[in-house]
Design a protein around this motif. Structure first.
Motif, PDB file in Angstrom:
ATOM      1  N   SER A  34      28.868  -3.651  -7.525  1.00  0.00           N
ATOM      2  CA  SER A  34      27.628  -3.849  -7.504  1.00  0.00           C
ATOM      3  C   SER A  34      26.985  -3.039  -6.015  1.00  0.00           C
ATOM      4  O   SER A  34      25.914  -2.544  -6.125  1.00  0.00           O
ATOM      5  N   SER A  37      26.978   0.643  -6.804  1.00  0.00           N
ATOM      6  CA  SER A  37      25.813   0.823  -7.839  1.00  0.00           C
ATOM      7  C   SER A  37      24.458   0.999  -7.085  1.00  0.00           C
ATOM      8  O   SER A  37      23.678   1.767  -7.306  1.00  0.00           O
ATOM      9  N   VAL A  38      24.347  -0.215  -6.342  1.00  0.00           N
ATOM     10  CA  VAL A  38      22.899  -0.178  -5.579  1.00  0.00           C
ATOM     11  C   VAL A  38      22.686   1.033  -4.898  1.00  0.00           C
ATOM     12  O   VAL A  38      21.670   1.537  -4.563  1.00  0.00           O
ATOM     13  N   THR A  41      21.936   4.142  -6.489  1.00  0.00           N
ATOM     14  CA  THR A  41      20.562   4.101  -7.153  1.00  0.00           C
ATOM     15  C   THR A  41      19.608   4.461  -6.031  1.00  0.00           C
ATOM     16  O   THR A  41      18.615   5.253  -5.994  1.00  0.00           O
ATOM     17  N   LYS A 170      12.066  -1.072  -5.610  1.00  0.00           N
ATOM     18  CA  LYS A 170      12.964  -1.098  -6.775  1.00  0.00           C
ATOM     19  C   LYS A 170      14.451  -1.273  -6.455  1.00  0.00           C
ATOM     20  O   LYS A 170      15.028  -2.093  -7.470  1.00  0.00           O
ATOM     21  N   ILE A 171      14.911  -0.634  -5.255  1.00  0.00           N
ATOM     22  CA  ILE A 171      16.086  -1.266  -4.762  1.00  0.00           C
ATOM     23  C   ILE A 171      16.287  -2.960  -4.617  1.00  0.00           C
ATOM     24  O   ILE A 171      17.186  -3.394  -5.117  1.00  0.00           O
ATOM     25  N   GLU A 173      14.501  -5.072  -6.381  1.00  0.00           N
ATOM     26  CA  GLU A 173      14.647  -5.669  -7.717  1.00  0.00           C
ATOM     27  C   GLU A 173      15.984  -5.365  -8.275  1.00  0.00           C
ATOM     28  O   GLU A 173      16.596  -6.292  -9.079  1.00  0.00           O
ATOM     29  N   ALA A 174      16.737  -4.121  -8.066  1.00  0.00           N
ATOM     30  CA  ALA A 174      17.768  -3.916  -8.440  1.00  0.00           C
ATOM     31  C   ALA A 174      19.050  -5.006  -7.974  1.00  0.00           C
ATOM     32  O   ALA A 174      19.808  -5.418  -8.743  1.00  0.00           O
ATOM     33  N   LYS A 175      18.738  -5.146  -6.756  1.00  0.00           N
ATOM     34  CA  LYS A 175      19.659  -6.309  -5.876  1.00  0.00           C
ATOM     35  C   LYS A 175      19.546  -7.631  -6.853  1.00  0.00           C
ATOM     36  O   LYS A 175      20.478  -8.296  -6.833  1.00  0.00           O
ATOM     37  N   VAL A 178      21.457  -7.442  -9.954  1.00  0.00           N
ATOM     38  CA  VAL A 178      22.745  -7.571  -9.576  1.00  0.00           C
ATOM     39  C   VAL A 178      23.204  -8.775  -9.314  1.00  0.00           C
ATOM     40  O   VAL A 178      24.280  -9.354  -9.999  1.00  0.00           O
TER      41      VAL A 178
END
Length: 219
Positions: A34, A37-38, A41, A170-171, A173-175, A178
């Motif tokens: 994760s 991936s973050v 991104t 956006k980061i 939100e992705a966290k 995840v």
């Protein structure tokens, strides 16, 4: 024959021990995946925004080099149309941007300009960028200068800045996603692992233990 004594084992028994070991291994693995991936991104989104900022700065530099008449009005129109936080042109003669700009952003832009040979007789295309933390948040600042053409001795440095807030949103939100997927994966693995260890590991071991006790009793 004296009473038998049992050694105190792991709390929860063998099943809990196996689940704890498996859960810890999966948690470490998923956390590393994760994080990578973050981070990937974030770099990808920043690279996309950087290329867009460079493109807009190049258009600004070409526009100013072609028409230096109504420079201030042209900059204002360009800023409204591009949505950039700051738009300015570095004047080699005046050593200034000629526009109101945040002190941190101005310092970063000026340092990028002075990092190249602005007074060189042979000026080549130049572009550079930097991420600056201001009171309003992270800013992506960039400087672009096209090649000097013909007998034109003016060197134009176009400086722009773009807000990195949308990228950071956006980061974040992705966290959050995840973290949610991580919890769901751990819950799923715990349930499946409990059933797996119960029917394929714990029950056979218990059966062997019962059979050994019966054999020791002479049955």
């Amino acid at each position: 024959m004296g009473p038998t004594t049992r050694r105190r084992g792991f709390p929860g028994g063998l099943r809990a021990q196996l689940l704890l070991g498996l859960g810890g291994l999966v948690l470490i693995t998923l956390t590393l995946v994760s994080t990578i991936s973050v981070h990937t991104t974030r770099l990808h989104l920043q690279q996309i925004q950087l290329e867009n900022v460079y493109r807009l700065a190049s258009l600004l530099a070409d526009d100013v080099a072609a028409d230096s008449g109504e420079k201030r009005a042209s900059l204002e129109r360009f800023q409204r149309g591009s949505g950039l936080r700051f738009v300015g042109v570095w004047s080699v003669e005046e050593k200034s941007w000629g526009s109101a700009v945040d002190a941190d952003v101005e310092s970063a832009l000026t340092a990028l300009v002075r990092a190249t040979s602005e007074d060189s007789a042979e000026h080549t295309p130049y572009r550079a960028h930097k991420i600056v933390r201001t009171q309003e948040g992270l800013q992506l600042v960039a400087v672009v200068s096209p090649a000097r053409s013909g007998d034109n001795q003016d060197i134009v440095f176009a400086g722009v800045s773009s807000d990195l807030g949308p990228v950071q949103a956006k980061i974040d939100e992705a966290k959050s996603l995840v973290f949610l997927y991580l919890l769901l994966d751990l819950l799923f693995i715990t349930i499946v692992g409990y059933a797996f260890f119960t029917y394929l590991v714990v029950r056979p071991i218990r059966a062997i233990g019962v059979a050994a006790e019966r054999a020791a009793a002479g049955e």
